[in-house]
Enzyme design. Structure first.
Site, PDB file in Angstrom:
ATOM      1  N   THR A  93       0.862  -1.184   0.000  1.00 28.42           N
ATOM      2  CA  THR A  93       0.000   0.000   0.000  1.00 28.42           C
ATOM      3  C   THR A  93       0.896   1.231   0.000  1.00 28.42           C
ATOM      4  O   THR A  93       1.647   1.440   0.965  1.00 28.42           O
ATOM      5  CB  THR A  93      -0.903   0.031   1.248  1.00 28.42           C
ATOM      6  OG1 THR A  93      -1.635  -1.189   1.308  1.00 28.42           O
ATOM      7  CG2 THR A  93      -1.865   1.206   1.190  1.00 28.42           C
ATOM      8  N   LYS A 166      -7.436   1.652  -2.841  1.00 28.24           N
ATOM      9  CA  LYS A 166      -6.960   1.100  -1.562  1.00 28.24           C
ATOM     10  C   LYS A 166      -6.964   2.171  -0.465  1.00 28.24           C
ATOM     11  O   LYS A 166      -7.342   1.909   0.685  1.00 28.24           O
ATOM     12  CB  LYS A 166      -5.558   0.523  -1.761  1.00 28.24           C
ATOM     13  CG  LYS A 166      -4.875   0.043  -0.502  1.00 28.24           C
ATOM     14  CD  LYS A 166      -5.554  -1.141   0.130  1.00 28.24           C
ATOM     15  CE  LYS A 166      -4.829  -1.574   1.397  1.00 28.24           C
ATOM     16  NZ  LYS A 166      -5.587  -2.565   2.152  1.00 28.24           N
ATOM     17  N   LYS A 241       0.220   4.866   8.558  1.00 29.97           N
ATOM     18  CA  LYS A 241       0.780   5.202   7.245  1.00 29.97           C
ATOM     19  C   LYS A 241      -0.350   5.403   6.228  1.00 29.97           C
ATOM     20  O   LYS A 241      -0.381   6.389   5.491  1.00 29.97           O
ATOM     21  CB  LYS A 241       1.703   4.079   6.778  1.00 29.97           C
ATOM     22  CG  LYS A 241       2.236   4.254   5.370  1.00 29.97           C
ATOM     23  CD  LYS A 241       2.746   2.948   4.779  1.00 29.97           C
ATOM     24  CE  LYS A 241       1.623   1.975   4.513  1.00 29.97           C
ATOM     25  NZ  LYS A 241       1.932   0.882   3.600  1.00 29.97           N
TER      26      LYS A 241
HETATM   27  P1  NAD Z   1       5.509  -6.494   7.100  1.00 33.33           P
HETATM   28  O1  NAD Z   1       6.280  -5.391   7.718  1.00 33.33           O
HETATM   29  O2  NAD Z   1       5.096  -7.687   7.896  1.00 33.33           O
HETATM   30  O3  NAD Z   1       6.321  -7.062   5.815  1.00 33.33           O
HETATM   31  C1  NAD Z   1       7.138  -6.269   4.980  1.00 33.33           C
HETATM   32  C2  NAD Z   1       8.428  -7.054   4.724  1.00 33.33           C
HETATM   33  O4  NAD Z   1       9.254  -6.324   3.802  1.00 33.33           O
HETATM   34  C3  NAD Z   1       9.249  -7.261   5.991  1.00 33.33           C
HETATM   35  O5  NAD Z   1       9.451  -8.655   6.211  1.00 33.33           O
HETATM   36  C4  NAD Z   1      10.563  -6.535   5.691  1.00 33.33           C
HETATM   37  O6  NAD Z   1      11.698  -7.174   6.252  1.00 33.33           O
HETATM   38  C5  NAD Z   1      10.597  -6.584   4.177  1.00 33.33           C
HETATM   39  N1  NAD Z   1      11.487  -5.616   3.562  1.00 33.33           N
HETATM   40  C6  NAD Z   1      11.712  -4.325   3.921  1.00 33.33           C
HETATM   41  N2  NAD Z   1      12.615  -3.770   3.090  1.00 33.33           N
HETATM   42  C7  NAD Z   1      12.973  -4.719   2.192  1.00 33.33           C
HETATM   43  C8  NAD Z   1      13.851  -4.750   1.074  1.00 33.33           C
HETATM   44  N3  NAD Z   1      14.567  -3.672   0.701  1.00 33.33           N
HETATM   45  N4  NAD Z   1      13.973  -5.896   0.370  1.00 33.33           N
HETATM   46  C9  NAD Z   1      13.264  -7.001   0.739  1.00 33.33           C
HETATM   47  N5  NAD Z   1      12.401  -7.036   1.785  1.00 33.33           N
HETATM   48  C10 NAD Z   1      12.257  -5.905   2.498  1.00 33.33           C
HETATM   49  O7  NAD Z   1       4.230  -5.806   6.442  1.00 33.33           O
HETATM   50  P2  NAD Z   1       2.894  -6.515   5.905  1.00 33.33           P
HETATM   51  O8  NAD Z   1       1.871  -6.481   6.972  1.00 33.33           O
HETATM   52  O9  NAD Z   1       3.253  -7.804   5.233  1.00 33.33           O
HETATM   53  O10 NAD Z   1       2.448  -5.425   4.823  1.00 33.33           O
HETATM   54  C11 NAD Z   1       3.128  -5.271   3.591  1.00 33.33           C
HETATM   55  C12 NAD Z   1       2.401  -4.217   2.777  1.00 33.33           C
HETATM   56  O11 NAD Z   1       1.045  -4.639   2.567  1.00 33.33           O
HETATM   57  C13 NAD Z   1       2.319  -2.836   3.456  1.00 33.33           C
HETATM   58  O12 NAD Z   1       2.436  -1.841   2.463  1.00 33.33           O
HETATM   59  C14 NAD Z   1       0.939  -2.844   4.083  1.00 33.33           C
HETATM   60  O13 NAD Z   1       0.422  -1.536   4.243  1.00 33.33           O
HETATM   61  C15 NAD Z   1       0.157  -3.670   3.097  1.00 33.33           C
HETATM   62  N6  NAD Z   1      -1.003  -4.408   3.626  1.00 33.33           N
HETATM   63  C16 NAD Z   1      -0.942  -5.052   4.826  1.00 33.33           C
HETATM   64  C17 NAD Z   1      -2.066  -5.743   5.286  1.00 33.33           C
HETATM   65  C18 NAD Z   1      -2.064  -6.471   6.612  1.00 33.33           C
HETATM   66  O14 NAD Z   1      -3.149  -6.843   7.086  1.00 33.33           O
HETATM   67  N7  NAD Z   1      -0.910  -6.724   7.223  1.00 33.33           N
HETATM   68  C19 NAD Z   1      -3.235  -5.783   4.522  1.00 33.33           C
HETATM   69  C20 NAD Z   1      -3.246  -5.152   3.278  1.00 33.33           C
HETATM   70  C21 NAD Z   1      -2.125  -4.463   2.850  1.00 33.33           C
END
Ligand code: NAD
Length: 296
Positions: A93, A166, A241
């Protein structure tokens, strides 16, 4: 498309990548965090040591990262290493301008912004709603890759339109979670039992995802983060965010979103009190205190 590189194997990315493995794709993943790599490995994802080796030979690349800056950083890196014609999908997102800029970084590739809704439970079950921004041919190319992870795939318009949809959704989610939490706090003060109030709200005109599927009090919905001391799920810092992105978008296009702005302020206070790592439904603990009155 047979081989997929998956960059970002966190709470969402690991189960999404796992569903692609189950569907028969060869999935190679990369994440900077060792714990995320381990979770993905347990789901059958082959783990690469660098982004370069993850995308080497991949027919498609998916990014699922915390924020816009990281998406743009990773997509800039991809521009130097992916083959022309590769399908590249961002499901993080991020802001609409950032999404459009990302498309522009990979002019020789088929690019889609494809943020998701449905939470970690939807990611596990392969029932996420995908909101797509991109041209019609790109959307058709992306469908077979998205289907194993999706309940619904909704084309929203050109580049950036998926992110626009979104932001609207998550502004409403932030507002509705605060609303659900307020209803339970009021019910507690009025002496109502959580289960009784849940039975009413979830079957009456107060029903919504924040009550029915992600109930902010322990008990009524076993899978909700309230039952595991608010381990995310969807971290409050990520909800903040998204509310900031929605506020910025509203300012940019002069839309009036007073409740969205108020929800953003409440999450700013909650995250500012050191709770950003907890699930966004943990805002109920904050609302039990007196903070809300001060932020009006
Ligand atoms: P999260 O923080 O659990 O996962 C993100 C991952 O990205 C982490 O494991 C981190 O180590 C990794 N990362 C960071 N920098 C990196 C890089 N340079 N190279 C490779 N990996 C890297 O977050 P999440 O909950 O999985 O959410 C991910 C995205 O999806 C966000 O943008 C969030 O807003 C969106 N989202 C989350 C949800 C939810 O319910 N958790 C639902 C819909 C959308």
């Amino acid at each position: 498309i047979r081989s997929i590189a998956f960059i970002g194997l966190g709470n969402m990315g690991a189960p999404m990548a796992g569903n692609l493995v189950k569907a028969g794709f060869a999935v190679t993943g990369f994440d900077v965090a060792p714990a995320a790599r381990d979770h993905a490995r347990e789901r059958g994802v082959r783990i690469a040591d660098t982004i370069g080796s993850a995308v080497d030979g991949a027919d498609a690349v998916i990014t699922m990262l915390p924020n816009s800056a990281l998406v743009l950083e990773v997509w800039t890196r991809l521009a130097a290493i992916v083959r022309p014609g590769t399908l590249v999908i961002d499901s993080s997102t991020i802001d609409v301008e950032g999404a459009r800029a990302a498309h522009g970084l990979l002019p020789g590739c088929i690019t889609i912004d494809a943020p998701v809704s449905g939470g970690t439970s939807g990611a596990e079950a392969g029932t996420l709603s995908f909101m797509l921004g991109g041209d019609a041919a790109a959307i058709e190319a992306a469908r077979p890759v998205l289907e194993p992870m999706a309940g619904r795939i909704i084309p929203c318009g050109s580049a950036g339109a998926g992110q626009a949809a979104k932001l609207c959704n998550n502004m409403l989610l932030g507002i509705s979670m605060i609303g659900a939490a307020e209803a339970f706090v009021l019910g507690e003060k009025l002496g109502l039992d959580h289960q009784a109030l849940f039975d009413v709200l979830s079957t009456s005109s107060g029903q919504c995802w924040s009550v029915n599927t992600y109930c902010p009090v322990p008990g009524p919905v076993p899978a909700s983060p309230a039952n595991r001391d608010y381990a995310p799920g969807f971290a409050s810092a990520l909800m903040l965010k998204d509310l900031r992105l929605a506020s910025q978008a509203a300012t940019d296009c002069t839309a009036s979103t007073p409740l969205g702005a108020h929800a953003r302020r409440l999450y700013e206070d909650f995250v500012g009190s050191g709770q950003g790592h907890r699930d966004f439904s943990a805002i109920i603990a904050f609302l039990r205190e007196d903070h809300s009155v001060q932020t009006v």
